[in-house]
Design a protein around this motif. Structure first.
Motif, mmCIF file in Angstrom:
data_model
loop_
_atom_site.group_PDB
_atom_site.id
_atom_site.type_symbol
_atom_site.label_atom_id
_atom_site.label_comp_id
_atom_site.label_asym_id
_atom_site.label_seq_id
_atom_site.Cartn_x
_atom_site.Cartn_y
_atom_site.Cartn_z
ATOM 1 N N GLU A 102 -3.003 17.603 -6.046
ATOM 2 C CA GLU A 102 -3.911 16.702 -6.747
ATOM 3 C C GLU A 102 -4.616 17.385 -7.905
ATOM 4 O O GLU A 102 -5.042 16.757 -8.852
ATOM 5 N N PRO A 160 -10.098 7.725 -13.519
ATOM 6 C CA PRO A 160 -10.508 7.778 -12.104
ATOM 7 C C PRO A 160 -9.286 7.852 -11.210
ATOM 8 O O PRO A 160 -8.224 7.311 -11.536
ATOM 9 N N HIS A 161 -9.442 8.503 -10.069
ATOM 10 C CA HIS A 161 -8.301 8.753 -9.187
ATOM 11 C C HIS A 161 -7.570 7.463 -8.814
ATOM 12 O O HIS A 161 -6.326 7.392 -8.883
ATOM 13 N N HIS A 162 -8.322 6.428 -8.438
ATOM 14 C CA HIS A 162 -7.692 5.184 -8.012
ATOM 15 C C HIS A 162 -6.916 4.544 -9.160
ATOM 16 O O HIS A 162 -5.780 4.083 -8.969
ATOM 17 N N THR A 163 -7.490 4.531 -10.340
ATOM 18 C CA THR A 163 -6.826 3.937 -11.501
ATOM 19 C C THR A 163 -5.567 4.717 -11.848
ATOM 20 O O THR A 163 -4.504 4.134 -12.127
ATOM 21 N N ARG A 164 -5.672 6.027 -11.816
ATOM 22 C CA ARG A 164 -4.522 6.879 -12.139
ATOM 23 C C ARG A 164 -3.378 6.632 -11.154
ATOM 24 O O ARG A 164 -2.220 6.466 -11.560
ATOM 25 N N ALA A 165 -3.698 6.600 -9.846
ATOM 26 C CA ALA A 165 -2.664 6.371 -8.838
ATOM 27 C C ALA A 165 -2.024 5.000 -9.003
ATOM 28 O O ALA A 165 -0.808 4.841 -8.849
ATOM 29 N N GLU A 166 -2.833 4.013 -9.354
ATOM 30 C CA GLU A 166 -2.342 2.650 -9.547
ATOM 31 C C GLU A 166 -1.377 2.582 -10.725
ATOM 32 O O GLU A 166 -0.312 1.960 -10.641
ATOM 33 N N LEU A 190 0.838 -1.207 0.000
ATOM 34 C CA LEU A 190 0.000 0.000 0.000
ATOM 35 C C LEU A 190 0.869 1.251 0.000
ATOM 36 O O LEU A 190 0.569 2.233 -0.689
ATOM 37 N N ASP A 247 -0.881 4.649 -1.263
ATOM 38 C CA ASP A 247 -2.173 4.614 -0.569
ATOM 39 C C ASP A 247 -1.900 4.697 0.931
ATOM 40 O O ASP A 247 -2.043 3.730 1.676
ATOM 41 N N SER A 253 -4.906 3.967 3.544
ATOM 42 C CA SER A 253 -5.206 2.548 3.753
ATOM 43 C C SER A 253 -4.087 1.863 4.528
ATOM 44 O O SER A 253 -4.340 1.017 5.392
#
Length: 496
Positions: free
Chosen positions: A384, A315-321, A160, A165, A168
């Motif tokens: 961000e 999407p934010h999560h996809t971009r960060a991933e 994480l 992240d 989390s």
């Protein structure tokens, strides 16, 4: 019948026989002798018969299978009766419940002769010993499961952190290690040992840091233990640990924000390579001059935001991933990146290919990799919200960032190679242009591929950077070539 059995016991049990078998049985409780199968085998010999240990489902745990009455076994296993005996002219059978807090087993013993007092005592006491051994085995197994679950949890927290992240990671860590990740910054250390000794070294890392650090067995390198710690005292404890163990090395990062854990990990691995050449076997990442520190900060942020802007629609999560995977993928191989992140290497490649497509780049080109690596590391400090620029303003370009002080730095760095008559600077430039492929560079230079590798390897101590392993060191050298004009600038979708 009972009287005759008593008489037989008096005739067959000589003085001192009881203590002898009891001592033999107690030997099986010693750490070196705790084997349930050996105990049941010993029982068979001690009573001159056959013995079997089975669970409530009728599965044989140890010994020789015996024909048993199912209902009788069930009654003993459920506790309705503690023991039972059955006799015929040629067979005598004893069944005893083996006590355990959670499970039930049945010990069955069969022999030709009737059970005298000695044989009965042997069976009873053996059942007690088996109960102790089974309880100990369950406790040991539960301990192993707990340690494995805790180890997996530590790895999950590290993964994480690697993908930024932080929320989390703190939430997961709070349950078992309250306050561990409350700090905003941390150092990362990598302890290297022989793979066979890694578990012991990891345990010592936990003990020496008093669990005031995140200690993880590296999923990518068998001999590595990764330690993430916000406290300076943990670093001193790890240095002391390495000093006590021959063949053990320590590399450490400089203090970084938790969001830059992946960067700190790369620094620790780089320092670890240096530690192999240090007498004390320890090294901390050197805070040398980095090219990005010589660039105009505002221009660098604007250029980085523009290079990565095609990802802003995700999407934010996809971009960060995608960003986190690509950052690690540029530092390490796809296989090792997959192990660190806990995904498949195909997933790593798919994510990086998606970033390539969105950015309109080709990661087989080391110049592109170096430029995107610069943008990704700069992105960690960006807000961000998308970077704003005036209408019609194309923003700074890579050529502008690599001018001025950066060009001077690059000239001084690469100039260190000019004194070598073998001209490793030309070899290094050709090797970079060939995407780090020694065979293609050798063809272009008209030399053997091994010669190319030797020239590149000889440049590493001169430049004080690792080159044969992809990562930040190599990308700084690539940027230096771009700055002095030894290589053409890469074609980027928006930032060239």
């Amino acid at each position: 019948m009972a009287g005759r059995q008593d008489g037989n016991r008096q005739q067959r049990t000589p003085g001192g026989a009881g203590p002898a078998w009891a001592e033999e049985l107690l030997e099986h409780l010693r750490p070196a002798g705790r084997d349930i199968r050996r105990v049941v085998a010993w029982l068979s010999g001690a009573v001159h018969g056959s013995a079997a240990l089975q669970d409530t489902a009728g599965n044989l745990v140890a010994g020789t299978p015996l024909p048993l009455e199912t209902n009788l076994v069930a009654d003993i296993a459920t506790g309705r009766i503690a023991s039972a005996a059955w006799e015929s002219q040629d067979r005598h059978l004893r069944l005893v419940r083996v006590e355990h807090p959670l499970h039930a087993w049945v010990l069955a013993v069969s022999r030709d002769a009737p059970f005298d007092r000695r044989a009965s005592d042997v069976v009873t006491h053996t059942a007690q010993v088996l109960g102790l051994l089974l309880t100990a085995r369950e406790s040991t197994a539960a301990g192993h499961r707990l340690r494995r679950a805790t180890s997996d949890l530590r790895l999950a927290i590290l993964q994480l952190l690697m993908v930024e992240d932080i929320v989390s990671a703190r939430r997961v860590a709070a349950g078992l290690w309250p306050g561990l990740l409350d700090a905003d910054t941390a150092c990362v250390y990598v302890v290297e040992s022989d793979p066979a000794a890694r578990d012991r070294i990891a345990d010592e890392c936990l003990d020496s840091t008093r669990e005031d650090a995140l200690v993880v067995r590296c999923p990518a390198m068998d001999g590595h233990v990764i330690v993430v710690t916000p406290r300076d005292a943990a670093g001193a404890a790890l240095r002391s640990l390495v000093g006590r163990h021959p063949g053990t090395y320590l590399g450490g990062s400089v203090r970084q924000s938790l969001a830059r854990t992946a960067t700190a990990y790369g620094q620790a691995v780089s320092a670890l390579a240096v530690a192999h050449f240090r007498p004390d076997k320890k090294a901390v990442y050197a805070e040398r001059t980095h090219p990005e520190r010589l660039m105009d900060p505002e221009a660098l942020r604007g250029w980085s935001a523009r290079v990565l802007r095609p990802l802003d629609t995700l999407p934010h999560h996809t971009r960060a991933e995608l960003l986190a995977t690509t950052r690690l993928g540029l530092e390490f191989t796809a296989v090792n990146t997959a192990k660190v992140l806990g995904v498949s290497r195909n997933t790593v490649r798919a994510r990086m290919e998606r970033v390539e497509s969105l950015l309109g780049t080709d990661f087989t080109d080391l110049r592109v990799r170096a430029a995107v690596h610069l943008a990704l590391n700069t992105h960690l400090g960006l807000p961000e919200t998308p970077f704003a620029r005036a209408t019609g303003d194309a923003g700074p370009r890579l050529a502008h960032l690599l001018s001025g002080p950066v060009r001077t730095w690059a000239g001084n760095l690469l100039g260190r190679l000019d004194e070598d008559a073998r001209n490793p600077r030309r070899t290094l430039r050709t090797w970079i242009a060939a995407g780090g492929n020694a065979e293609r560079a050798a063809q272009a230079l008209g030399v053997h591929a091994q010669t190319v590798r030797e020239h590149v390897r000889s440049a590493e101590p001169v430049l004080e950077r690792q080159l044969l392993a992809a990562g930040a060191d190599l990308y700084e050298v690539v940027l230096a070539h771009l700055a002095v004009g030894d290589l053409d600038l890469p074609l980027l979708h928006r930032g060239d």
